[in-house]
Scaffold this active site. Sequence first.
Site, PDB file in Angstrom:
ATOM      1  CG  ASP A  28      -1.956   1.053   1.194  1.00 25.95           C
ATOM      2  OD1 ASP A  28      -2.301   1.506   0.081  1.00 25.95           O
ATOM      3  OD2 ASP A  28      -2.451   1.451   2.271  1.00 25.95           O
ATOM      4  NE  ARG A  32      -1.420   6.680   1.074  1.00 28.11           N
ATOM      5  CZ  ARG A  32      -1.566   5.827   2.083  1.00 28.11           C
ATOM      6  NH1 ARG A  32      -1.364   6.218   3.326  1.00 28.11           N
ATOM      7  NH2 ARG A  32      -1.917   4.585   1.860  1.00 28.11           N
ATOM      8  CG  ASN A  76      -7.694  -2.450  -5.721  1.00 26.60           C
ATOM      9  OD1 ASN A  76      -6.749  -3.213  -5.512  1.00 26.60           O
ATOM     10  ND2 ASN A  76      -8.001  -1.492  -4.844  1.00 26.60           N
ATOM     11  NE  ARG A  79      -7.336   1.659  -6.072  1.00 31.67           N
ATOM     12  CZ  ARG A  79      -6.203   1.875  -5.421  1.00 31.67           C
ATOM     13  NH1 ARG A  79      -5.158   2.302  -6.079  1.00 31.67           N
ATOM     14  NH2 ARG A  79      -6.108   1.686  -4.138  1.00 31.67           N
ATOM     15  CD  GLU A 215       1.543 -11.928  16.574  1.00 34.13           C
ATOM     16  OE1 GLU A 215       1.566 -10.732  16.919  1.00 34.13           O
ATOM     17  OE2 GLU A 215       0.958 -12.810  17.230  1.00 34.13           O
TER      18      GLU A 215
HETATM   19  C1  FPP Z   1      -2.142   0.083  -3.235  1.00 32.46           C
HETATM   20  O1  FPP Z   1      -1.599   1.385  -3.196  1.00 32.46           O
HETATM   21  C2  FPP Z   1      -1.560  -0.619  -4.354  1.00 32.46           C
HETATM   22  C3  FPP Z   1      -2.262  -1.225  -5.327  1.00 32.46           C
HETATM   23  C4  FPP Z   1      -3.735  -1.266  -5.388  1.00 32.46           C
HETATM   24  C5  FPP Z   1      -1.562  -1.887  -6.426  1.00 32.46           C
HETATM   25  C6  FPP Z   1      -0.426  -2.749  -6.014  1.00 32.46           C
HETATM   26  C7  FPP Z   1       0.272  -3.190  -7.221  1.00 32.46           C
HETATM   27  C8  FPP Z   1       1.602  -3.158  -7.394  1.00 32.46           C
HETATM   28  C9  FPP Z   1       2.586  -2.797  -6.359  1.00 32.46           C
HETATM   29  C10 FPP Z   1       2.123  -3.617  -8.681  1.00 32.46           C
HETATM   30  C11 FPP Z   1       2.377  -5.076  -8.545  1.00 32.46           C
HETATM   31  C12 FPP Z   1       2.911  -5.581  -9.774  1.00 32.46           C
HETATM   32  C13 FPP Z   1       2.982  -6.889 -10.041  1.00 32.46           C
HETATM   33  C14 FPP Z   1       3.722  -7.294 -11.232  1.00 32.46           C
HETATM   34  C15 FPP Z   1       2.338  -7.877  -9.160  1.00 32.46           C
HETATM   35  P1  FPP Z   1      -2.571   2.612  -3.435  1.00 32.46           P
HETATM   36  O2  FPP Z   1      -2.635   2.878  -4.884  1.00 32.46           O
HETATM   37  O3  FPP Z   1      -3.879   2.329  -2.785  1.00 32.46           O
HETATM   38  O4  FPP Z   1      -1.805   3.755  -2.710  1.00 32.46           O
HETATM   39  P2  FPP Z   1      -2.482   4.959  -1.911  1.00 32.46           P
HETATM   40  O5  FPP Z   1      -3.169   4.334  -0.715  1.00 32.46           O
HETATM   41  O6  FPP Z   1      -1.305   5.788  -1.528  1.00 32.46           O
HETATM   42  O7  FPP Z   1      -3.425   5.643  -2.846  1.00 32.46           O
END
Ligand code: FPP
Length: 255
Positions: A28, A32, A76, A79, A215
Site C-alpha cells: 500500500d 501517495r 480495486n 478506481r 501477527e
Molecule cells: C495500493 O496502493 C496498491 C495497489 C492497489 C496496487 C499494487 C500493485 C503493485 C505494487 C504492482 C504489482 C505488480 C505486479 C507485477 C504484481 P494505493 O494505490 O492504494 O496507494 P495509496 O493508498 O497511496 O493511494
Amino acid sequence: MAISGNKEKKTFDTGDLKVPVSLGVIMDGNGRWATQRHLPRTAGHKVGAENLKELCRNCVGYGVKYLTVYAFSTENWSRPKGEVDQLMKLFVELFDKYDPELAEQGIRVRFSGDDSELPQKVRDVCRTAEERSKDRPNMQLIVALNYGGRREILSSCKKIAEQVKAGEIEPSDITEKMLSDNMYLPDVPDPELIIRPSGEMRLSNFLLWESAYSEFWVSDILWPDFGYEELTKAFRDFALRDRRFGGLSKKESKK
Ligand code: FPP
C-alpha cells in the site's frame, strides 16, 4: 552473508530475528508516493512493482518460503478506469519481464483470486508464469489478483454446498478444516505475519480466513520505499511477539 552491489548493506543474519515461513504483504502507498512527487499515481505502481522484486530478493535471502502479496483486490475495480487499465498492463508486462530474475532466485509464481473477471491477456500471462515456474524450489510468490477474502470464503462455502446438495455430506459434517481445504490455495500455510506499509491499520479484505492468528506489523513507510531495513525490523519485532493462539504464554503455562 553479505550481498555486494546493492545500495543497502545486507546481511541475512537471523540472529535476533524470526523469519516467518509464510508472510503476507499489503503493498500500500503507491498512489501517495507518486502524489508526493507530483507524478501520476501509475508511476507509483511502476515503482511499487519494481520494489516487489526487491522484496522477493530479501525474502529469499532470509528464507521465507511463502510470500503472498496483495496486488489487486476485488474492490480495486472501483478506481478510475485509466488506473485499472494501467495496472492490468503492468501485470501483463511485468511477469514476463521479471521472469529471468525470479528464475535466478528459484521463485515459483502462483496466483490467488477470482480470475474469471480478469482480462484474457492477464489470465494468459498468469497461467504462463505459473507453468514455467512450477518446479522452482526456493520460495513461492503468491500474487493475490482480483482477490477478496470474503469472496474466497464464499467460494469455499459454495463448493461445500455442492457436496451437501449431492448428498455426499450432511451440513452437520462441515468443519473448519473443510472450509480451509476449499480455499483458493489450501496447501499454502496461513501467514504467520502480515506487513502493511503506509500506516493504514486494516486488512482491507486480505486473507480474512487465513489471518485468524497472524501477527500484524504496520510501517509508516510507503510501499515503494519499503526495503531491506524495514523488513528486517519487522522480523526483529516478530521475534518478540508472544503468540498464544488463544492459550497462555509458555511462561504462564509452566506455573
Ligand atoms: C495500493 O496502493 C496498491 C495497489 C492497489 C496496487 C499494487 C500493485 C503493485 C505494487 C504492482 C504489482 C505488480 C505486479 C507485477 C504484481 P494505493 O494505490 O492504494 O496507494 P495509496 O493508498 O497511496 O493511494
